[in-house]
Design a protein around this motif. Structure first.
Motif, PDB file in Angstrom:
ATOM      1  N   UNK A  21      89.102  49.348  13.625  1.00 56.96           N
ATOM      2  CA  UNK A  21      89.563  49.340  15.021  1.00 56.96           C
ATOM      3  C   UNK A  21      88.522  49.950  15.957  1.00 56.96           C
ATOM      4  N   UNK A  22      87.846  50.986  15.498  1.00 56.78           N
ATOM      5  CA  UNK A  22      86.824  51.620  16.341  1.00 56.78           C
ATOM      6  C   UNK A  22      85.713  50.637  16.697  1.00 56.78           C
ATOM      7  N   UNK A  23      85.425  49.707  15.826  1.00 53.29           N
ATOM      8  CA  UNK A  23      84.392  48.706  16.097  1.00 53.29           C
ATOM      9  C   UNK A  23      84.723  47.938  17.393  1.00 53.29           C
ATOM     10  N   UNK A  24      86.015  47.682  17.609  1.00 54.75           N
ATOM     11  CA  UNK A  24      86.441  46.907  18.768  1.00 54.75           C
ATOM     12  C   UNK A  24      86.836  47.779  19.956  1.00 54.75           C
ATOM     13  N   UNK A  25      87.419  48.963  19.692  1.00 55.10           N
ATOM     14  CA  UNK A  25      87.971  49.782  20.772  1.00 55.10           C
ATOM     15  C   UNK A  25      87.095  50.961  21.178  1.00 55.10           C
ATOM     16  N   UNK A  26      86.144  51.338  20.352  1.00 57.01           N
ATOM     17  CA  UNK A  26      85.180  52.417  20.643  1.00 57.01           C
ATOM     18  C   UNK A  26      85.862  53.724  21.061  1.00 57.01           C
ATOM     19  N   UNK A  27      86.769  54.229  20.240  1.00 60.00           N
ATOM     20  CA  UNK A  27      87.451  55.479  20.563  1.00 60.00           C
ATOM     21  C   UNK A  27      86.823  56.689  19.880  1.00 60.00           C
ATOM     22  N   UNK A  28      85.833  56.496  19.020  1.00 58.89           N
ATOM     23  CA  UNK A  28      85.108  57.609  18.402  1.00 58.89           C
ATOM     24  C   UNK A  28      83.686  57.620  18.947  1.00 58.89           C
ATOM     25  N   UNK A  29      83.080  58.819  19.016  1.00 57.31           N
ATOM     26  CA  UNK A  29      81.698  58.859  19.513  1.00 57.31           C
ATOM     27  C   UNK A  29      80.769  58.090  18.563  1.00 57.31           C
ATOM     28  N   UNK A  30      79.832  57.322  19.133  1.00 59.87           N
ATOM     29  CA  UNK A  30      78.926  56.548  18.276  1.00 59.87           C
ATOM     30  C   UNK A  30      78.010  57.462  17.461  1.00 59.87           C
ATOM     31  N   UNK A  31      77.782  57.060  16.233  1.00 63.53           N
ATOM     32  CA  UNK A  31      76.876  57.799  15.354  1.00 63.53           C
ATOM     33  C   UNK A  31      75.835  56.820  14.852  1.00 63.53           C
ATOM     34  N   UNK A  32      74.583  57.136  15.082  1.00 58.84           N
ATOM     35  CA  UNK A  32      73.499  56.274  14.617  1.00 58.84           C
ATOM     36  C   UNK A  32      72.610  57.069  13.676  1.00 58.84           C
ATOM     37  N   UNK A  33      72.894  56.986  12.381  1.00 55.88           N
ATOM     38  CA  UNK A  33      72.072  57.725  11.420  1.00 55.88           C
ATOM     39  C   UNK A  33      70.692  57.086  11.297  1.00 55.88           C
ATOM     40  N   UNK A  34      69.724  57.908  10.946  1.00 56.48           N
ATOM     41  CA  UNK A  34      68.382  57.403  10.691  1.00 56.48           C
ATOM     42  C   UNK A  34      68.402  56.574   9.420  1.00 56.48           C
ATOM     43  N   UNK A  35      67.899  55.362   9.510  1.00 59.91           N
ATOM     44  CA  UNK A  35      67.879  54.467   8.364  1.00 59.91           C
ATOM     45  C   UNK A  35      66.455  54.003   8.101  1.00 59.91           C
ATOM     46  N   UNK A  36      66.114  53.753   6.842  1.00 59.39           N
ATOM     47  CA  UNK A  36      64.819  53.143   6.555  1.00 59.39           C
ATOM     48  C   UNK A  36      64.736  51.766   7.237  1.00 59.39           C
ATOM     49  N   UNK A  37      63.520  51.288   7.473  1.00 52.73           N
ATOM     50  CA  UNK A  37      63.337  50.029   8.194  1.00 52.73           C
ATOM     51  C   UNK A  37      64.125  48.853   7.612  1.00 52.73           C
ATOM     52  N   UNK A  38      64.115  48.623   6.281  1.00 54.16           N
ATOM     53  CA  UNK A  38      64.890  47.479   5.776  1.00 54.16           C
ATOM     54  C   UNK A  38      66.382  47.586   6.101  1.00 54.16           C
ATOM     55  N   UNK A  39      66.940  48.781   5.994  1.00 58.61           N
ATOM     56  CA  UNK A  39      68.361  48.979   6.286  1.00 58.61           C
ATOM     57  C   UNK A  39      68.627  48.791   7.772  1.00 58.61           C
TER      58      UNK A  39
END
Length: 141
Positions: A21-39
């Protein structure tokens, strides 16, 4: 055993229902973890293609089924391939297993808990039809 299955079912269902649901409604703060380039590239491709929108709908539906206890084997069947892909992403692309392993453990536990609904899937020589009534050849005596 019954209560542990209910707890595992509810926990797994809530994870997918809430994050889907958060994917569509955005009710949680976004978290962008550091990922290796392929990921990172893989994630960006999935996101831009609309593929994740479909997966998130499946997550919401599967999570709802588990949380409500309706059609639980169907919910497990919907979510298990998604969980396997999460684990593969974490292990092969992100190079750090995390939540996916816990989700997989819960799914396996639920498959065991609902084994009577899944055991026919593992039949080595499955028969055509439901096996409810004897097969007829169409010949009359």
């Amino acid at each position: 055993m019954k209560w542990s299955v209910i707890i595992a079912r509810t926990l797994l269902g809530l994870v997918f229902f809430v994050f889907g649901l958060d994917w569509f409604l955005h009710f949680m703060p976004p978290q962008t973890p550091e990922l290796p380039d392929p990921a990172r590239l893989f994630s960006e491709t999935l996101r831009s293609s609309g593929y994740l929108d479909f997966i998130k709908v499946l997550e919401v539906v599967g999570g709802f089924l588990l949380v409500t206890g309706l059609f639980v084997p169907l919910g497990i069947t919907i979510l298990t391939p998604i969980i396997v892909n999460i684990v593969l992403f974490e292990v092969l692309l992100a190079e750090k297993p995390g939540m996916g392993i816990a989700l997989l453990a819960l799914a396996i536990f639920l498959i065991i808990g609902y084994w009577n609904h899944f055991k026919s899937v593992f039949a080595p020589r499955a028969k055509i039809g439901c096996g409810c009534a004897p097969a007829t050849t169409g010949e009359t005596a």
